[in-house]
Design an enzyme around this catalytic site. Structure first.
Site, PDB file in Angstrom:
ATOM      1  N   ARG A 132     -20.488  -3.936   5.707  1.00 42.63           N
ATOM      2  CA  ARG A 132     -20.052  -3.104   6.974  1.00 42.63           C
ATOM      3  C   ARG A 132     -21.047  -3.872   8.067  1.00 42.63           C
ATOM      4  O   ARG A 132     -22.146  -4.004   7.632  1.00 42.63           O
ATOM      5  CB  ARG A 132     -20.400  -1.853   6.912  1.00 42.63           C
ATOM      6  CG  ARG A 132     -19.046  -1.107   6.474  1.00 42.63           C
ATOM      7  CD  ARG A 132     -19.071   0.428   6.902  1.00 42.63           C
ATOM      8  NE  ARG A 132     -18.119   1.082   6.339  1.00 42.63           N
ATOM      9  CZ  ARG A 132     -16.918   1.449   6.842  1.00 42.63           C
ATOM     10  NH1 ARG A 132     -16.765   1.225   8.199  1.00 42.63           N
ATOM     11  NH2 ARG A 132     -15.960   2.074   6.333  1.00 42.63           N
TER      12      ARG A 132
ATOM     13  N   TYR B   8     -10.705  -0.468   5.842  1.00 39.73           N
ATOM     14  CA  TYR B   8     -10.081   0.810   5.702  1.00 39.73           C
ATOM     15  C   TYR B   8      -8.986   1.278   6.766  1.00 39.73           C
ATOM     16  O   TYR B   8      -9.091   1.499   7.768  1.00 39.73           O
ATOM     17  CB  TYR B   8     -11.345   1.923   5.974  1.00 39.73           C
ATOM     18  CG  TYR B   8     -12.321   1.909   4.737  1.00 39.73           C
ATOM     19  CD1 TYR B   8     -12.031   2.264   3.644  1.00 39.73           C
ATOM     20  CD2 TYR B   8     -13.477   1.055   4.882  1.00 39.73           C
ATOM     21  CE1 TYR B   8     -13.000   1.883   2.645  1.00 39.73           C
ATOM     22  CE2 TYR B   8     -14.260   0.781   4.084  1.00 39.73           C
ATOM     23  CZ  TYR B   8     -14.448   1.190   2.744  1.00 39.73           C
ATOM     24  OH  TYR B   8     -14.976   1.036   1.788  1.00 39.73           O
TER      25      TYR B   8
ATOM     26  N   GLY C 204     -16.057  -5.579   0.222  1.00 40.23           N
ATOM     27  CA  GLY C 204     -15.774  -4.285   0.361  1.00 40.23           C
ATOM     28  C   GLY C 204     -17.142  -3.418   0.787  1.00 40.23           C
ATOM     29  O   GLY C 204     -17.338  -2.203   0.538  1.00 40.23           O
TER      30      GLY C 204
ATOM     31  N   TYR D 272     -18.718   7.353  -6.822  1.00 41.08           N
ATOM     32  CA  TYR D 272     -17.120   7.151  -7.133  1.00 41.08           C
ATOM     33  C   TYR D 272     -16.796   8.209  -8.133  1.00 41.08           C
ATOM     34  O   TYR D 272     -16.217   7.864  -9.231  1.00 41.08           O
ATOM     35  CB  TYR D 272     -16.852   5.743  -7.459  1.00 41.08           C
ATOM     36  CG  TYR D 272     -17.391   4.849  -6.192  1.00 41.08           C
ATOM     37  CD1 TYR D 272     -16.598   4.717  -5.157  1.00 41.08           C
ATOM     38  CD2 TYR D 272     -18.666   4.110  -6.219  1.00 41.08           C
ATOM     39  CE1 TYR D 272     -17.104   3.901  -4.100  1.00 41.08           C
ATOM     40  CE2 TYR D 272     -18.896   3.404  -5.115  1.00 41.08           C
ATOM     41  CZ  TYR D 272     -18.143   3.284  -4.150  1.00 41.08           C
ATOM     42  OH  TYR D 272     -18.466   2.717  -3.169  1.00 41.08           O
TER      43      TYR D 272
ATOM     44  N   HIS E  27     -24.906  -0.557  -2.073  1.00 47.47           N
ATOM     45  CA  HIS E  27     -25.003   0.183  -2.892  1.00 47.47           C
ATOM     46  C   HIS E  27     -26.623   0.150  -3.515  1.00 47.47           C
ATOM     47  O   HIS E  27     -27.119   1.121  -4.261  1.00 47.47           O
ATOM     48  CB  HIS E  27     -24.383   0.504  -4.017  1.00 47.47           C
ATOM     49  CG  HIS E  27     -22.958   1.124  -3.570  1.00 47.47           C
ATOM     50  ND1 HIS E  27     -22.814   2.440  -3.326  1.00 47.47           N
ATOM     51  CD2 HIS E  27     -21.772   0.550  -3.347  1.00 47.47           C
ATOM     52  CE1 HIS E  27     -21.712   2.732  -2.946  1.00 47.47           C
ATOM     53  NE2 HIS E  27     -21.018   1.752  -2.891  1.00 47.47           N
TER      54      HIS E  27
END
Ligand code: SAM
Length: 260
Positions: A165, A183, A131, A24, A136
């Site tokens: 997702r 998104y 989200g 990020y 991660h």
């Protein structure tokens, strides 16, 4: 413009590239809100999260992967008592600026999930990890340890909402990004880079040519449900694109709910 990074999984640098905070980078985070488009995202989700929280009697909410603060701000405006956390300094800074801009009084802290401490923040009626953030973490043991940490942040019976997702469909070669959920911005296109059972790479291409990549672990929905149980959560249950009945090959996101 950021450089395209092409690393083979064997490259030692790939390990650093998996480090979420490095992914990020500041200019990507500056465009995060353009990517998600708060208004369209809010319209796509409707009252889904508010309703689940209210049905569970949840009022005190920890948004543990707040990113730029979208859910924390929405929930605060809907009357919930929200605390926002994220481990990325650039995201925390962005969330803080968004809250100031919107005039919402939400405390925001930088915490890696492993550092969350109920003795410092107190316990919550609900923890959100939204989200597609848990992906991660590449190791199942690490995810179970974090899920246990989320459980410690919850009051007995408290609600965990965690989404991903739809990696089941993605691994089956059916990646779609409908643009209706999560998104929603129309200045970027999301496509896939490297994809296998261990890595899924999303490529975000903006209309002005800027490109960013996120490399995550493609956790299948059933695997996450097993990990929730292994972390001591009860009654895991899933929704596809916010609906209780869905075709797993035809939804973009899966939201899991479970109780401490
Ligand atoms: N929830 C936001 C949203 O929906 O727009 C952000 C989602 S973004 C894909 C994933 C977020 O998870 C990033 O802000 C990242 O910094 C955070 N994150 C990933 N791993 C983390 C960890 N170990 N501890 C704390 N935050 C983490």
């Amino acid at each position: 413009m950021p450089q395209l990074i092409a690393l083979s999984p064997a490259d030692p640098l790939a390990i650093a590239y998996h480090d979420y905070a490095r992914q990020y980078e500041a200019d990507f985070v500056e465009r995060w809100d353009e990517l998600i488009d708060w208004e369209k995202r809010a319209a796509g989700e409707g009252a889904f999260f508010h309703d689940l929280l209210r049905q569970a009697g949840a009022w005190r909410v920890l948004d543990a992967a707040t990113g730029s603060g979208f859910h924390a701000a929405q929930l605060h405006k809907a009357g919930f008592d929200v605390t926002a956390c994220d481990g990325s300094p650039t995201m925390v800074d962005r969330a803080r600026r968004n809250f100031d801009r919107l005039g919402v009084d939400v405390p925001v802290h930088r915490y890696d999930w492993q550092a969350l401490d109920a003795r410092v923040l107190g316990t919550f009626d609900a923890v959100l990890c939204l989200g597609s953030s848990l992906c991660h973490l590449f190791e199942s043991e690490a995810r179970i340890a974090v899920l246990k940490r989320f459980r410690q942040m919850l009051k007995p019976g408290g609600l965990l909402l965690i989404d991903q997702r739809n990696f089941e469909a993605i691994l089956a070669g059916r990646f779609t990004s409908s643009g209706r959920y999560y998104y929603c911005g129309d200045t970027a296109r999301v496509t896939l880079g490297e994809l296998n059972e261990s890595v899924c790479e999303f490529v975000y291409r903006f209309a002005d040519g800027a490109q960013y990549r996120l490399r995550v672990c493609p956790i299948r929905p059933r695997q996450l449900q097993d990990e929730l149980r292994a972390a001591g959560f009860r009654a895991p249950h899933a929704y596809g694109d916010f609906k209780p009945v869905y075709d797993v090959m035809n939804v973009d996101f899966i939201v899991h709910q479970a109780h401490a």
